[in-house]
Enzyme design. Structure first.
Site, PDB file in Angstrom:
ATOM      1  N   GLY A 247       0.795  -1.217  -0.031  1.00  0.00           N
ATOM      2  CA  GLY A 247      -0.078   0.020   0.131  1.00  0.00           C
ATOM      3  C   GLY A 247       0.724   1.321   0.008  1.00  0.00           C
ATOM      4  O   GLY A 247       0.396   2.237  -0.093  1.00  0.00           O
TER       5      GLY A 247
ATOM      6  N   GLU B 104       5.043  -6.190   2.429  1.00  0.00           N
ATOM      7  CA  GLU B 104       4.721  -6.535   1.204  1.00  0.00           C
ATOM      8  C   GLU B 104       4.355  -5.700   0.164  1.00  0.00           C
ATOM      9  O   GLU B 104       3.193  -5.578  -0.300  1.00  0.00           O
ATOM     10  CB  GLU B 104       3.720  -7.638   1.172  1.00  0.00           C
ATOM     11  CG  GLU B 104       2.627  -7.232   2.230  1.00  0.00           C
ATOM     12  CD  GLU B 104       1.495  -8.592   2.404  1.00  0.00           C
ATOM     13  OE1 GLU B 104       2.079  -9.410   2.794  1.00  0.00           O
ATOM     14  OE2 GLU B 104       0.335  -8.190   2.489  1.00  0.00           O
TER      15      GLU B 104
ATOM     16  N   ARG C 236       3.508  -2.212  -5.670  1.00  0.00           N
ATOM     17  CA  ARG C 236       3.726  -0.944  -6.383  1.00  0.00           C
ATOM     18  C   ARG C 236       4.708   0.004  -6.144  1.00  0.00           C
ATOM     19  O   ARG C 236       5.490   0.603  -6.989  1.00  0.00           O
ATOM     20  CB  ARG C 236       2.308   0.104  -5.983  1.00  0.00           C
ATOM     21  CG  ARG C 236       2.178   1.199  -6.847  1.00  0.00           C
ATOM     22  CD  ARG C 236       0.981   2.053  -6.435  1.00  0.00           C
ATOM     23  NE  ARG C 236      -0.090   1.422  -5.908  1.00  0.00           N
ATOM     24  CZ  ARG C 236      -1.232   0.912  -6.612  1.00  0.00           C
ATOM     25  NH1 ARG C 236      -1.299   1.541  -7.562  1.00  0.00           N
ATOM     26  NH2 ARG C 236      -2.189   0.171  -6.220  1.00  0.00           N
TER      27      ARG C 236
ATOM     28  N   ARG D  16      -5.777   0.208 -15.225  1.00  0.00           N
ATOM     29  CA  ARG D  16      -5.990   1.167 -14.273  1.00  0.00           C
ATOM     30  C   ARG D  16      -6.831   2.665 -14.585  1.00  0.00           C
ATOM     31  O   ARG D  16      -7.741   2.822 -13.896  1.00  0.00           O
ATOM     32  CB  ARG D  16      -4.801   1.530 -13.397  1.00  0.00           C
ATOM     33  CG  ARG D  16      -4.040   0.408 -12.818  1.00  0.00           C
ATOM     34  CD  ARG D  16      -2.842   0.699 -11.952  1.00  0.00           C
ATOM     35  NE  ARG D  16      -3.265   1.399 -10.829  1.00  0.00           N
ATOM     36  CZ  ARG D  16      -3.134   2.875 -10.604  1.00  0.00           C
ATOM     37  NH1 ARG D  16      -2.685   3.468 -11.466  1.00  0.00           N
ATOM     38  NH2 ARG D  16      -3.668   3.140  -9.452  1.00  0.00           N
TER      39      ARG D  16
ATOM     40  N   CYS E 219     -14.294  -1.833 -27.565  1.00  0.00           N
ATOM     41  CA  CYS E 219     -15.432  -1.341 -27.603  1.00  0.00           C
ATOM     42  C   CYS E 219     -16.117  -1.136 -26.467  1.00  0.00           C
ATOM     43  O   CYS E 219     -17.147  -1.652 -25.679  1.00  0.00           O
ATOM     44  CB  CYS E 219     -16.513  -2.546 -28.263  1.00  0.00           C
ATOM     45  SG  CYS E 219     -15.744  -2.642 -29.920  1.00  0.00           S
TER      46      CYS E 219
HETATM   47  C1  PLP Z   1      -2.226  -6.190  -3.509  1.00  0.00           C
HETATM   48  C2  PLP Z   1      -1.642  -6.594  -2.118  1.00  0.00           C
HETATM   49  C3  PLP Z   1      -0.571  -5.896  -1.822  1.00  0.00           C
HETATM   50  C4  PLP Z   1       0.424  -5.072  -2.531  1.00  0.00           C
HETATM   51  O1  PLP Z   1      -0.296  -3.873  -2.620  1.00  0.00           O
HETATM   52  P1  PLP Z   1       0.527  -2.649  -3.478  1.00  0.00           P
HETATM   53  O2  PLP Z   1      -0.479  -1.453  -3.410  1.00  0.00           O
HETATM   54  O3  PLP Z   1       0.983  -2.766  -4.404  1.00  0.00           O
HETATM   55  O4  PLP Z   1       1.773  -2.395  -2.419  1.00  0.00           O
HETATM   56  C5  PLP Z   1       0.252  -6.724  -0.587  1.00  0.00           C
HETATM   57  N1  PLP Z   1      -0.665  -7.291   0.181  1.00  0.00           N
HETATM   58  C6  PLP Z   1      -1.744  -7.912  -0.192  1.00  0.00           C
HETATM   59  C7  PLP Z   1      -2.383  -8.905   0.584  1.00  0.00           C
HETATM   60  C8  PLP Z   1      -2.382  -7.421  -1.362  1.00  0.00           C
HETATM   61  O5  PLP Z   1      -3.663  -7.868  -1.544  1.00  0.00           O
END
Ligand code: PLP
Length: 423
Positions: free
Chosen positions: A230, A271, A274, A309, A341
């Protein structure tokens, strides 16, 4: 700001040659940029014991990219069996893998626990019964409900389908302890593309408070907290990048204080998808049509199959026209569109760009995460190839474009018919 100058300086001078050789459209990723971001992430959290990034595979599920992540010492966050298989194929094993799924099946758990297993991160208390065996190490994804606010992409925690509720979380660990689990972790993921680092610091604080409470109640040790992904990236020129150094300092302080009070501290896991790869990829496409009706349209040779996106979230992706800029070239306000389309198949809406001629190369930026991977085949549109700009200056194809044979592959099957008796 979107694409960095250093990526531009590496890519733009050689882009015409790359286009000539590989043909548009393609995503191209920057090994140097990915490695620089990875190193800076490690540096910022280097004072936190056991810091580890588990790259979110769904952001850019390409084995060549995953190998770079592995080389930097990162693990992998997987949410499906194919993502686990992909990560294991490049050599990741056991506790280098985190399995965080939602609406999980028994088959998912079986695959997760085979071949050396992984860290299981359960999304619900009822999933305990679906475990084929009791793992030594277990984690739960926590959903704090009204205790926190989320953001647009993931949504308000109360409405989000993810995680174990506050009322169930103590029971969840109690059950796993009774069943014989001995090592524990706690996970959450509350926001997506968040540029305010304070929110992430609050999340770390929330998880440390939670484990203090849970260990107190149950007498169980916590080996890690995982603050999820995130971390945001600046898609718009006016966006301020997330202040990762400040985040590192504050999180380090939190962990220091926790250690001073408790004598022991969990490891910090993250984790990010992005943040690691998003800015280090671009979609390169060619202008093929001009249309002048109520608005002006530039038709390009890529479409939503390469990047969802903008259509899906109204997301902004910065666009450069190779060899032209708004200072020296005349400007024009246009919609940049694909061929689907679907009227949402637009990479940019009423965007002022340097006046585009047919044959011009457009560089659609920040497609290194949730770009190619999110592409779909609606309207029988095929996904483009992926290239990698290596640190040694070579350009390597790391996935070919889809072909019609790929599209028809699922029509090649064994005949299967039943006549329901309805008796
Ligand atoms: C999608 C996701 C992420 C990665 O999210 P980013 O916005 O790309 O950092 C990490 N953990 C879980 C459980 C996710 O579903």
């Amino acid at each position: 700001m979107p694409m960095t100058d250093s990526f531009k300086n590496r890519l733009f001078p050689v882009l015409p040659e790359i286009v000539d050789h590989f043909q548009t459209p393609f995503h191209i990723y920057d090994e140097t940029g990915i490695r620089e971001t990875g190193q800076s992430l490690k540096k910022v959290f280097s004072a936190v014991d056991g810091f580890k990034e588990f790259f979110a595979v769904k952001a850019l599920p390409n084995p060549f990219i995953l190998s770079i992540m592995k080389d930097m010492g990162f693990g992998f966050d997987c949410s499906s069996i194919p993502e686990l298989v992909l990560s294991r194929r490049i050599g990741a094993r056991g506790e280098e893998l985190m399995f965080t799924s939602n609406n999980t099946t028994v088959e998912d758990f079986k695959a997760a626990m085979e071949n050396g297993g992984c860290i299981l991160n359960l999304d619900d208390i009822t999933l305990i019964e679906k475990l084929p065996a009791i793992p030594e190490l277990i984690s739960f994804r926590y959903n704090p409900g009204h205790r926190r606010s989320g953001n647009a992409i993931i949504g308000n925690p109360v409405e989000a389908k993810y995680g174990v509720s506050h009322d169930q979380i103590l029971d969840a660990y109690k059950k796993m302890k009774a069943l014989g689990a001995e090592r524990f972790g706690l996970h959450t993921m509350l926001v997506s593309n968040e540029l305010n680092y304070e929110y992430m610091v609050e999340t770390a604080k929330m998880l440390l408070d939670m484990i203090e409470w849970l260990s107190g109640e149950l007498g169980i040790p916590f080996e890690f907290i995982n603050i999820g992904g995130g971390l945001g990236i600046p898609y718009r020129p006016e966006d301020k990048p997330l202040n990762i150094e400040a985040m590192g300092r504050k999180v380090t302080k939190l962990f220091g204080a926790f250690k001073a009070e408790h004598g022991d501290v969990p490891k910090l896991y993250m984790e990010s998808g992005r943040y690691m790869s998003g800015p280090h990829g671009v979609l390169v496409t060619k202008a093929i049509n001009h249309k002048d009706i109520y608005r002006k349209y530039i038709g390009v040779d890529a479409c939503m199959s390469a990047l969802m996106r903008p259509g899906m979230y109204g997301a902004y992706h910065h666009i450069d026209v190779l060899g032209k800029d708004l200072i020296e070239s005349p400007a024009e306000t246009v919609d940049v569109v694909g061929s689907l389309c679907e009227n949402i198949d637009k990479f940019a809406v009423e965007r002022t760009l340097p006046k585009i001629d047919t044959g011009d190369i457009l560089v659609i930026q920040d497609t290194g995460a949730h770009g190619h991977a999110m592409g779909f085949n609606y309207n029988a549109k095929l996904r483009p190839q992926e290239l990698l700009l290596r640190s040694d200056g070579t350009v390597e194809r790391i996935r070919r474009e889809e072909t019609m044979d790929d599209y028809f592959a699922t029509l090649n099957f064994e005949k299967k018919i039943i006549t329901p008796k309805n008796d």
